[in-house]
Design a protein around this motif. Structure first.
Motif, PDB file in Angstrom:
ATOM      1  N   GLN A   8      57.840  10.564  58.963  1.00  0.00           N
ATOM      2  CA  GLN A   8      57.542  11.603  59.952  1.00  0.00           C
ATOM      3  C   GLN A   8      58.810  11.992  60.708  1.00  0.00           C
ATOM      4  N   GLN A   9      59.671  11.034  60.960  1.00  0.00           N
ATOM      5  CA  GLN A   9      60.942  11.322  61.648  1.00  0.00           C
ATOM      6  C   GLN A   9      61.785  12.296  60.831  1.00  0.00           C
ATOM      7  N   ASN A  10      61.844  12.100  59.521  1.00  0.00           N
ATOM      8  CA  ASN A  10      62.609  12.997  58.668  1.00  0.00           C
ATOM      9  C   ASN A  10      61.955  14.372  58.597  1.00  0.00           C
ATOM     10  N   VAL A  11      60.611  14.415  58.592  1.00  0.00           N
ATOM     11  CA  VAL A  11      59.895  15.692  58.617  1.00  0.00           C
ATOM     12  C   VAL A  11      60.305  16.456  59.878  1.00  0.00           C
ATOM     13  N   GLU A  12      60.295  15.788  61.012  1.00  0.00           N
ATOM     14  CA  GLU A  12      60.653  16.426  62.275  1.00  0.00           C
ATOM     15  C   GLU A  12      62.089  16.936  62.238  1.00  0.00           C
ATOM     16  N   TYR A  13      62.976  16.144  61.705  1.00  0.00           N
ATOM     17  CA  TYR A  13      64.378  16.552  61.616  1.00  0.00           C
ATOM     18  C   TYR A  13      64.523  17.803  60.757  1.00  0.00           C
ATOM     19  N   SER A  33      54.743  18.022  63.857  1.00  0.00           N
ATOM     20  CA  SER A  33      53.548  17.176  63.719  1.00  0.00           C
ATOM     21  C   SER A  33      52.470  17.835  62.863  1.00  0.00           C
ATOM     22  N   SER A  34      52.623  19.130  62.582  1.00  0.00           N
ATOM     23  CA  SER A  34      51.656  19.836  61.734  1.00  0.00           C
ATOM     24  C   SER A  34      51.896  19.588  60.251  1.00  0.00           C
ATOM     25  N   PHE A  35      53.006  18.939  59.929  1.00  0.00           N
ATOM     26  CA  PHE A  35      53.376  18.722  58.539  1.00  0.00           C
ATOM     27  C   PHE A  35      53.162  17.262  58.157  1.00  0.00           C
ATOM     28  N   ALA A  36      52.357  17.040  57.135  1.00  0.00           N
ATOM     29  CA  ALA A  36      52.055  15.681  56.683  1.00  0.00           C
ATOM     30  C   ALA A  36      53.190  15.150  55.813  1.00  0.00           C
ATOM     31  N   VAL A  37      53.407  13.865  55.916  1.00  0.00           N
ATOM     32  CA  VAL A  37      54.431  13.215  55.097  1.00  0.00           C
ATOM     33  C   VAL A  37      54.095  13.378  53.607  1.00  0.00           C
ATOM     34  N   GLU A  38      52.826  13.546  53.274  1.00  0.00           N
ATOM     35  CA  GLU A  38      52.419  13.727  51.877  1.00  0.00           C
ATOM     36  C   GLU A  38      53.036  14.991  51.263  1.00  0.00           C
ATOM     37  N   LYS A  39      53.415  15.941  52.098  1.00  0.00           N
ATOM     38  CA  LYS A  39      54.035  17.190  51.621  1.00  0.00           C
ATOM     39  C   LYS A  39      55.560  17.103  51.681  1.00  0.00           C
ATOM     40  N   SER A  66      56.270  31.784  54.982  1.00  0.00           N
ATOM     41  CA  SER A  66      55.001  31.736  54.266  1.00  0.00           C
ATOM     42  C   SER A  66      54.815  30.397  53.547  1.00  0.00           C
ATOM     43  N   GLU A  67      55.864  29.938  52.887  1.00  0.00           N
ATOM     44  CA  GLU A  67      55.805  28.653  52.182  1.00  0.00           C
ATOM     45  C   GLU A  67      55.590  27.507  53.161  1.00  0.00           C
ATOM     46  N   LEU A  68      56.282  27.543  54.280  1.00  0.00           N
ATOM     47  CA  LEU A  68      56.094  26.510  55.288  1.00  0.00           C
ATOM     48  C   LEU A  68      54.656  26.523  55.812  1.00  0.00           C
ATOM     49  N   GLY A  69      54.109  27.722  55.962  1.00  0.00           N
ATOM     50  CA  GLY A  69      52.732  27.845  56.418  1.00  0.00           C
ATOM     51  C   GLY A  69      51.749  27.176  55.466  1.00  0.00           C
ATOM     52  N   LYS A  70      52.034  27.274  54.178  1.00  0.00           N
ATOM     53  CA  LYS A  70      51.161  26.641  53.171  1.00  0.00           C
ATOM     54  C   LYS A  70      51.227  25.123  53.229  1.00  0.00           C
ATOM     55  N   LEU A  71      52.346  24.599  53.715  1.00  0.00           N
ATOM     56  CA  LEU A  71      52.533  23.145  53.778  1.00  0.00           C
ATOM     57  C   LEU A  71      51.922  22.517  55.038  1.00  0.00           C
ATOM     58  N   ARG A  72      51.622  23.350  56.004  1.00  0.00           N
ATOM     59  CA  ARG A  72      51.069  22.808  57.247  1.00  0.00           C
ATOM     60  C   ARG A  72      49.698  22.202  57.021  1.00  0.00           C
ATOM     61  N   GLY A  73      49.462  21.104  57.709  1.00  0.00           N
ATOM     62  CA  GLY A  73      48.222  20.379  57.543  1.00  0.00           C
ATOM     63  C   GLY A  73      47.128  20.943  58.367  1.00  0.00           C
TER      64      GLY A  73
END
Length: 73
Positions: A8-13, A33-39, A66-73
């Motif tokens: 999650q720290q790397n996702v945030e970075y 925080s809207s992005f899951a580590v699974e993505k 748009s792509e980032l939007g698709k990755l949001r949880g």
């Protein structure tokens, strides 16, 4: 920081770096925080692509958002 390790720290970075690089006016709407580590792998691909370029066209920014939007949880 090892971005090859999903966390999650790397996702945030990466989200913060992408928002900064794209100079996103709506950056506040994109919370890490809207992005899951699974993505993580998909997010890392976008991060690597964003970091590989100095400038982006408006259509490129729209496509990336748009792509980032698709990755949001």
């Amino acid at each position: 920081m090892d971005l090859n390790v999903p966390s999650q720290q790397n996702v945030e970075y990466m989200i913060e770096a992408i928002k900064t690089k794209l100079r996103m006016a709506t950056g506040a709407a994109m919370q890490a925080s809207s992005f899951a580590v699974e993505k993580y792998e998909d997010l890392k691909d976008i991060y690597d692509m964003v970091n590989s370029k100095d400038r982006f066209s408006i259509s490129e920014v729209e496509a990336l958002v748009s792509e980032l939007g698709k990755l949001r949880g």
